[in-house]
Write a protein that holds these residues in place. Structure first.
Motif, PDB file in Angstrom:
ATOM      1  N   GLY A   1       0.807  -1.226   0.000  1.00  0.00           N
ATOM      2  CA  GLY A   1       0.000   0.000   0.000  1.00  0.00           C
ATOM      3  C   GLY A   1       0.838   1.273   0.000  1.00  0.00           C
ATOM      4  O   GLY A   1       1.930   1.325   0.557  1.00  0.00           O
ATOM      5  N   SER A   2       0.274   2.333  -0.589  1.00  0.00           N
ATOM      6  CA  SER A   2       1.004   3.604  -0.712  1.00  0.00           C
ATOM      7  C   SER A   2       1.065   4.377   0.595  1.00  0.00           C
ATOM      8  O   SER A   2       1.792   5.363   0.699  1.00  0.00           O
ATOM      9  CB  SER A   2       0.328   4.490  -1.762  1.00  0.00           C
ATOM     10  N   THR A   3       0.238   3.988   1.573  1.00  0.00           N
ATOM     11  CA  THR A   3       0.311   4.635   2.888  1.00  0.00           C
ATOM     12  C   THR A   3       0.566   3.524   3.898  1.00  0.00           C
ATOM     13  O   THR A   3       0.302   2.352   3.614  1.00  0.00           O
ATOM     14  CB  THR A   3      -1.023   5.322   3.220  1.00  0.00           C
TER      15      THR A   3
ATOM     16  N   GLY B   1       5.099  -2.915   3.636  1.00  0.00           N
ATOM     17  CA  GLY B   1       6.063  -2.453   2.622  1.00  0.00           C
ATOM     18  C   GLY B   1       5.401  -1.541   1.604  1.00  0.00           C
ATOM     19  O   GLY B   1       4.165  -1.442   1.532  1.00  0.00           O
ATOM     20  N   HIS B   2       6.234  -0.863   0.819  1.00  0.00           N
ATOM     21  CA  HIS B   2       5.717   0.036  -0.223  1.00  0.00           C
ATOM     22  C   HIS B   2       6.736   0.180  -1.343  1.00  0.00           C
ATOM     23  O   HIS B   2       7.777   0.815  -1.165  1.00  0.00           O
ATOM     24  CB  HIS B   2       5.420   1.417   0.398  1.00  0.00           C
ATOM     25  N   PRO B   3       6.458  -0.408  -2.505  1.00  0.00           N
ATOM     26  CA  PRO B   3       7.370  -0.205  -3.636  1.00  0.00           C
ATOM     27  C   PRO B   3       7.145   1.179  -4.246  1.00  0.00           C
ATOM     28  O   PRO B   3       5.992   1.546  -4.512  1.00  0.00           O
ATOM     29  CB  PRO B   3       6.969  -1.306  -4.614  1.00  0.00           C
ATOM     30  N   ILE B   4       8.228   1.942  -4.424  1.00  0.00           N
ATOM     31  CA  ILE B   4       8.080   3.277  -5.024  1.00  0.00           C
ATOM     32  C   ILE B   4       8.285   3.115  -6.526  1.00  0.00           C
ATOM     33  O   ILE B   4       9.276   3.564  -7.106  1.00  0.00           O
ATOM     34  CB  ILE B   4       9.096   4.273  -4.439  1.00  0.00           C
ATOM     35  N   ALA B   5       7.373   2.419  -7.115  1.00  0.00           N
ATOM     36  CA  ALA B   5       7.440   2.199  -8.558  1.00  0.00           C
ATOM     37  C   ALA B   5       6.016   2.046  -9.004  1.00  0.00           C
ATOM     38  O   ALA B   5       5.207   1.471  -8.280  1.00  0.00           O
ATOM     39  CB  ALA B   5       8.201   0.920  -8.853  1.00  0.00           C
ATOM     40  N   GLY B   6       5.726   2.570 -10.140  1.00  0.00           N
ATOM     41  CA  GLY B   6       4.357   2.415 -10.589  1.00  0.00           C
ATOM     42  C   GLY B   6       4.207   2.939 -11.986  1.00  0.00           C
ATOM     43  O   GLY B   6       5.189   3.208 -12.681  1.00  0.00           O
ATOM     44  N   ALA B   7       2.988   3.066 -12.387  1.00  0.00           N
ATOM     45  CA  ALA B   7       2.703   3.590 -13.721  1.00  0.00           C
ATOM     46  C   ALA B   7       1.301   4.138 -13.661  1.00  0.00           C
ATOM     47  O   ALA B   7       0.593   3.937 -12.676  1.00  0.00           O
ATOM     48  CB  ALA B   7       2.804   2.466 -14.746  1.00  0.00           C
ATOM     49  N   GLU B   8       0.904   4.855 -14.721  1.00  0.00           N
ATOM     50  CA  GLU B   8      -0.443   5.404 -14.737  1.00  0.00           C
ATOM     51  C   GLU B   8      -1.445   4.295 -15.056  1.00  0.00           C
ATOM     52  O   GLU B   8      -2.642   4.493 -14.965  1.00  0.00           O
ATOM     53  CB  GLU B   8      -0.552   6.521 -15.780  1.00  0.00           C
ATOM     54  N   LYS B   9      -0.915   3.134 -15.454  1.00  0.00           N
ATOM     55  CA  LYS B   9      -1.821   2.035 -15.822  1.00  0.00           C
ATOM     56  C   LYS B   9      -2.245   1.252 -14.588  1.00  0.00           C
ATOM     57  O   LYS B   9      -1.597   1.335 -13.554  1.00  0.00           O
ATOM     58  CB  LYS B   9      -1.096   1.086 -16.782  1.00  0.00           C
TER      59      LYS B   9
ATOM     60  N   PRO C   1       2.698  15.940  -5.262  1.00  0.00           N
ATOM     61  CA  PRO C   1       2.810  16.118  -6.716  1.00  0.00           C
ATOM     62  C   PRO C   1       1.619  15.554  -7.485  1.00  0.00           C
ATOM     63  O   PRO C   1       1.181  16.154  -8.471  1.00  0.00           O
ATOM     64  CB  PRO C   1       4.091  15.352  -7.077  1.00  0.00           C
ATOM     65  N   HIS C   2       1.068  14.436  -7.047  1.00  0.00           N
ATOM     66  CA  HIS C   2      -0.118  13.915  -7.738  1.00  0.00           C
ATOM     67  C   HIS C   2      -1.293  14.877  -7.592  1.00  0.00           C
ATOM     68  O   HIS C   2      -2.034  15.117  -8.548  1.00  0.00           O
ATOM     69  CB  HIS C   2      -0.489  12.523  -7.205  1.00  0.00           C
ATOM     70  N   MET C   3      -1.458  15.465  -6.400  1.00  0.00           N
ATOM     71  CA  MET C   3      -2.556  16.429  -6.191  1.00  0.00           C
ATOM     72  C   MET C   3      -2.389  17.621  -7.133  1.00  0.00           C
ATOM     73  O   MET C   3      -3.349  18.110  -7.730  1.00  0.00           O
ATOM     74  CB  MET C   3      -2.569  16.942  -4.739  1.00  0.00           C
TER      75      MET C   3
ATOM     76  N   THR D   1       2.243  16.918 -15.990  1.00  0.00           N
ATOM     77  CA  THR D   1       0.902  16.375 -15.747  1.00  0.00           C
ATOM     78  C   THR D   1       0.785  14.891 -16.088  1.00  0.00           C
ATOM     79  O   THR D   1      -0.317  14.354 -16.055  1.00  0.00           O
ATOM     80  CB  THR D   1      -0.145  17.161 -16.562  1.00  0.00           C
ATOM     81  N   ARG D   2       1.914  14.251 -16.390  1.00  0.00           N
ATOM     82  CA  ARG D   2       1.849  12.816 -16.725  1.00  0.00           C
ATOM     83  C   ARG D   2       1.057  12.051 -15.663  1.00  0.00           C
ATOM     84  O   ARG D   2       0.180  11.246 -15.958  1.00  0.00           O
ATOM     85  CB  ARG D   2       3.270  12.230 -16.835  1.00  0.00           C
ATOM     86  N   ILE D   3       1.329  12.361 -14.412  1.00  0.00           N
ATOM     87  CA  ILE D   3       0.730  11.554 -13.348  1.00  0.00           C
ATOM     88  C   ILE D   3      -0.755  11.868 -13.115  1.00  0.00           C
ATOM     89  O   ILE D   3      -1.412  11.163 -12.361  1.00  0.00           O
ATOM     90  CB  ILE D   3       1.535  11.695 -12.031  1.00  0.00           C
ATOM     91  N   ALA D   4      -1.277  12.905 -13.826  1.00  0.00           N
ATOM     92  CA  ALA D   4      -2.724  13.167 -13.697  1.00  0.00           C
ATOM     93  C   ALA D   4      -3.534  12.079 -14.402  1.00  0.00           C
ATOM     94  O   ALA D   4      -4.756  12.052 -14.283  1.00  0.00           O
ATOM     95  CB  ALA D   4      -3.067  14.538 -14.255  1.00  0.00           C
TER      96      ALA D   4
ATOM     97  N   VAL E   1      -9.500   6.314  -8.362  1.00  0.00           N
ATOM     98  CA  VAL E   1      -9.973   5.664  -7.132  1.00  0.00           C
ATOM     99  C   VAL E   1      -8.805   5.433  -6.177  1.00  0.00           C
ATOM    100  O   VAL E   1      -8.894   5.676  -4.975  1.00  0.00           O
ATOM    101  CB  VAL E   1     -10.697   4.332  -7.463  1.00  0.00           C
ATOM    102  N   MET E   2      -7.698   5.010  -6.748  1.00  0.00           N
ATOM    103  CA  MET E   2      -6.515   4.780  -5.907  1.00  0.00           C
ATOM    104  C   MET E   2      -6.117   6.073  -5.192  1.00  0.00           C
ATOM    105  O   MET E   2      -5.846   6.088  -3.994  1.00  0.00           O
ATOM    106  CB  MET E   2      -5.362   4.300  -6.787  1.00  0.00           C
ATOM    107  N   TRP E   3      -6.129   7.191  -5.917  1.00  0.00           N
ATOM    108  CA  TRP E   3      -5.690   8.447  -5.316  1.00  0.00           C
ATOM    109  C   TRP E   3      -6.729   9.014  -4.360  1.00  0.00           C
ATOM    110  O   TRP E   3      -6.390   9.657  -3.372  1.00  0.00           O
ATOM    111  CB  TRP E   3      -5.259   9.447  -6.403  1.00  0.00           C
ATOM    112  N   HIS E   4      -7.971   8.717  -4.624  1.00  0.00           N
ATOM    113  CA  HIS E   4      -9.027   9.073  -3.665  1.00  0.00           C
ATOM    114  C   HIS E   4      -8.731   8.378  -2.336  1.00  0.00           C
ATOM    115  O   HIS E   4      -8.745   8.987  -1.267  1.00  0.00           O
ATOM    116  CB  HIS E   4     -10.384   8.636  -4.243  1.00  0.00           C
TER     117      HIS E   4
HETATM  118  O1  LIG Z   1       4.650   7.459 -11.634  1.00  0.00           O
HETATM  119  C1  LIG Z   1       5.028   8.127 -10.685  1.00  0.00           C
HETATM  120  O2  LIG Z   1       5.656   9.191 -10.834  1.00  0.00           O
HETATM  121  C2  LIG Z   1       4.775   7.656  -9.307  1.00  0.00           C
HETATM  122  O3  LIG Z   1       4.969   8.412  -8.414  1.00  0.00           O
HETATM  123  C3  LIG Z   1       4.285   6.224  -9.128  1.00  0.00           C
HETATM  124  C4  LIG Z   1       3.853   5.867  -7.747  1.00  0.00           C
HETATM  125  C5  LIG Z   1       2.542   6.041  -7.387  1.00  0.00           C
HETATM  126  C6  LIG Z   1       2.105   5.675  -6.115  1.00  0.00           C
HETATM  127  C7  LIG Z   1       3.007   5.140  -5.223  1.00  0.00           C
HETATM  128  O4  LIG Z   1       2.594   4.781  -4.012  1.00  0.00           O
HETATM  129  C8  LIG Z   1       4.328   4.960  -5.567  1.00  0.00           C
HETATM  130  C9  LIG Z   1       4.736   5.319  -6.843  1.00  0.00           C
END
Ligand SMILES: O=C(O)C(=O)Cc1ccc(O)cc1
Ligand SMILES: NC(=O)C1=CN([C@@H]2O[C@H](COP(=O)(O)OP(=O)(O)OC[C@H]3O[C@@H](n4cnc5c(N)ncnc54)[C@H](O)[C@@H]3O)[C@@H](O)[C@H]2O)C=CC1
Length: 736
Positions: free
Chosen positions: A99-101, A123-131, A193-195, A225-228, A233-236
């Motif tokens: 989970g991210s939190t 744990g929390h992996p700091i890796a992701g994608a918009e998908k 940054p996502h907000m 704005t890539r991350i927009a 739902v995840m960000w909510h």
């Molecule tokens: O794509 C990006 O820039 C991210 O920041 C991805 C990301 C999103 C949520 C997380 O909890 C961890 C990593």
């Protein structure tokens, strides 16, 4: 407890769960990977796509037979899934999540499980994608990405280790953090940054001409704005789960944006430039910190190869003086107005100090091709830095800044890299405390240094136990703020660049030498006028080239605009006594510093007898005289006032190992019989000035010499090697 992870069950087969499952399966790290998702179609798709081995059709059975259960569902769903999972977990089943939190998930686990099990490692992996979804699963998603583990107080260390190993095995770099700290850090670095991205795109999309805005959007808009495009739902869920930390960050950001708005509205160029330059430099600084190379041009080990047969010819301008560059930026920051420095040496010390000054609100443009423009804030204009001041490797930065910060109306903390954090600051701390400063350190006077503001420093007379330009300068800087006169008495003289710059900036001070005792006194309170300074060429760099020219055949060199401050030039006088064809021409003063053209050519040198007093005033330049003596026609005798420093001894040992004929009569008496170096390798992390002297010795060697760890030298004297190469020095970087 020993754990063996053979069967892994991933619950939530979306982007992250799917990627982790696929990474384990494709690398064959475990025997079997099972998957479970509330969406059964995704589970079967997971098998078809090679993400998992098998669907956990019977969840309770799968849970009882799994060695590790990974929760990879949205953060808001974690508690509900834990309720389903809890009855089937055995005391040996490892449990983790992605989970991210973190705090809210740990609290949920506590509620559901009664108490936190030792086998639960959040744990929390700091890796992701918009998908999202299982189709987006990528076995390499975690390669070279960070994973933060936040073990609870109940977590078993062996269990934590097992989870960490698994993440490492899929390519991640694993860190550990306290869960609350994790949520604060991620609120700033990921959630805010996502907000901003969501909010910016949403705001622009509401504007009337939104089509045009998006059609003509420049690259910056796209990058920002890539991350927009991330899952709403995840960000909510994340916003709700990390509400308080995120609100704090939004408030801080809003205040910052408010300041920027104000600066734009009022046409306040200085504030605008301040915000932009600080941000730009901070961005570069962080990139370098992340790459582990802050303040050095390269952390990579570089070898230098020095070949026999150099022929030094022509005219050369060496890099700007290291000490003057450094002191000039410090004083210019405290001046009333804009200073321009030319010929600035981008050495590690100066760069560390520049960053610290920027952190305290000083606007600095450059360095750009040796030019730095500093918008001085005046003696009272520094602002508290947002966090501890990181000074990399630079002892001198720490000493000088301690002098200034001891007198500020705000608290500060100074720290550095591992080596700097082991360096004693006693020589500066004690006299500053005697002026009334409140300074604390870690054990043995070592950094981190914490400074607490006091009402007023008091000027006093300091008697230094030994001459030290750094300590003297730090005390003079503190003296600029003290009530009453500050005086520094030193046995013998030390470099006086700070005093000369202060005079050039019209600050009233008095200097005298009486019976080998140097006295500097700040006379009264004053202000610093800005500088317009062409920084003289570095004396040590010039000395290195001079000795290289003296000991190689058919050399004639002209070194332009060299700083020939009398506290530095003792080495020239001694070389002339040895018979060096060495002359100073066109002597003139630049902002209080004497500058000259140095002309030198190959010379037949005689041996020298050096008295204790002469060797003491040579300081860091001693090894260059030793190298000249190795190439003289007759033997030399060097007497020292005190045993040499460990750095100097290390340098002499290297020379001896490579064939120099050095004989110690005792620890303060060295005899040198002329002999060139044979050739070979110089190993180990030697100081930059020692490496420079060894390079010069290598120029006179019979065979090739290789200097390892030369990045230390190149960091202190960037470009010197290229300049010497262009004058005929046969020296190459190993990567050449
Ligand atoms: O794509 C990006 O820039 C991210 O920041 C991805 C990301 C999103 C949520 C997380 O909890 C961890 C990593
Ligand atoms: N997407 C990202 O960039 C990152 C996400 N995370 C975290 O990873 C977790 C998963 O996120 P993603 O994989 O991106 O989401 P996702 O939407 O791709 O996957 C979540 C999966 O969980 C399943 N699911 C939902 N409720 C369920 C339930 N009650 N039981 C079983 N399965 C259920 C969904 O069907 C979906 O397949 C979240 O907690 C998120 O905060 C962590 C790092 C990065």
């Amino acid at each position: 407890m020993k754990y063996k992870i053979q069967r892994v069950l991933v619950i939530g087969l979306g982007l992250i769960g799917g990627s982790f499952a696929k990474a384990l399966k494709s690398r064959r790290l475990v025997e079997e990977v099972l998957g479970y998702d509330r969406n059964l179609d995704d589970c079967h798709l997971g098998v078809r796509l090679g993400v998992i081995d098998r669907v956990a059709e019977d969840l309770p059975l799968a849970l009882t037979t799994a060695d590790l259960v990974v929760l990879a569902v949205p953060v808001k769903v974690m508690e509900q899934v834990l309720v389903e999972v809890a009855p089937h977990l055995s005391p040996k089943t490892l449990l983790t999540d992605v989970g991210s939190t973190k705090l809210n998930i740990i609290q949920a686990a506590e509620r559901v499980l009664g108490r936190l099990p030792s086998t639960f490692i959040p744990g929390h992996p700091i890796a992701g994608a918009e998908k999202s979804g299982v189709r987006a699963a990528d076995a390499d998603l975690f390669e070279r990405h960070k994973v933060i583990l936040t073990p609870t107080e109940a977590s078993d260390s062996e269990a934590t280790l097992q989870i960490a190993r698994l993440w490492q095995a899929v390519g991640a770099e694993v860190l550990q953090m306290d869960p609350a700290r994790h949520d604060q850090v991620l609120a700033a670095t990921s959630h805010l940054p996502h907000m901003l991205a969501f909010s910016l795109v949403d705001t622009l999309a509401h504007e009337e001409e939104n089509r045009d805005i998006f059609r003509y959007a420049a690259g910056g808009f796209r990058d920002f704005t890539r991350i927009a495009a991330s899952d709403p739902v995840m960000w909510h869920d994340i916003c709700q789960a990390n509400r308080d930390a995120l609100l704090k960050q939004i408030d801080q950001f809003s205040a910052g944006l408010g300041k920027l708005r104000q600066a734009i509205a009022t046409g306040d160029s200085q504030s605008l430039l301040g915000i932009f330059t600080r941000a730009r430099v901070a961005r570069e600084h962080f990139s370098r910190l992340l790459a582990g190379s802050a303040y050095s041009h390269s952390n990579q080990a570089i070898d230098l190869k020095i070949l026999p047969g150099s022929q030094l010819q022509g005219e050369l301008q060496v890099p700007g003086d290291r000490s003057i560059s450094h002191r000039a930026v410090v004083l210019a920051a405290l001046a009333e107005g804009v200073s321009d420095l030319y010929g600035f040496l981008e050495g590690e010390d100066s760069l560390a100090t520049l960053q610290a000054l920027r952190d305290m609100g000083v606007v600095i443009e450059g360095p750009h091709q040796g030019h730095v423009r500093i918008y001085g804030v005046g003696l009272q204009g520094l602002q508290p830095a947002p966090g501890p001041l990181y000074l990399g490797h630079s002892i001198v930065s720490m000493r000088l800044l301690m002098g200034i910060l001891a007198a500020q109306p705000f608290a500060s903390e100074l720290c550095g890299d591992e080596a700097l954090n082991q360096a004693s600051m006693e020589s500066v701390m004690r006299p500053l405390r005697a002026m009334g400063a409140w300074i604390e350190s870690a054990e043995n006077f070592c950094p981190p240094i914490r400074i607490t503001p006091v009402a007023q420093l008091l000027g006093r007379q300091h008697r230094l136990p030994q001459a030290s330009a750094q300590v003297k300068s730090a005390l003079l800087l503190a003296g600029l703020y003290a009530q009453g006169s500050t005086q520094v008495l030193s046995p013998g003289s030390s470099r006086d660049h700070t005093e000369r710059l202060l005079s050039a900036m019209e600050y009233p001070l008095e200097q005298s030498i009486h019976e080998a005792q140097e006295r500097v006194a700040l006379l009264s309170e004053g202000a610093l006028k800005p500088l317009n300074l062409d920084i003289p060429g570095d004396f040590m760099a010039a000395l290195a080239l001079v000795v290289a020219a003296l000991i190689t055949p058919q050399a004639t060199l002209r070194l332009k605009k060299i700083g020939v401050n009398p506290t530095r030039t003792q080495a020239f006088t001694l070389l002339q006594r040895m018979g060096a064809k060495l002359e100073l021409h066109a002597l003139e003063m630049h902002s209080g510093e004497p500058v000259a053209e140095v002309r030198v050519s190959s010379s037949l040198l005689q041996g020298i007898s050096l008295s204790a007093e002469e060797s003491a005033s040579l300081g860091d330049n001693l090894l260059f005289i030793v190298v000249a003596a190795m190439h003289a026609q007759s033997a030399s005798e060097l007497i020292f006032a005190k045993p040499l420093s460990s750095a100097q001894i290390a340098g002499l040992e290297q020379l001896q190992r490579l064939g120099a004929k050095l004989a110690w009569v005792d620890a303060k008496h060295l005899q040198i019989t002329p002999a060139a170096l044979k050739g070979g390798e110089i190993k180990g992390e030697l100081e930059a000035n020692i490496q420079l002297a060894l390079v010069v010795a290598a120029v006179g060697a019979e065979q090739e010499v290789r200097l390892q760890q030369a990045q230390i030298l190149l960091t202190a004297f960037p470009e010197l090697i290229e300049q010497a190469q262009s004058a005929g020095l046969r020296i190459h970087k190993e990567s050449d």
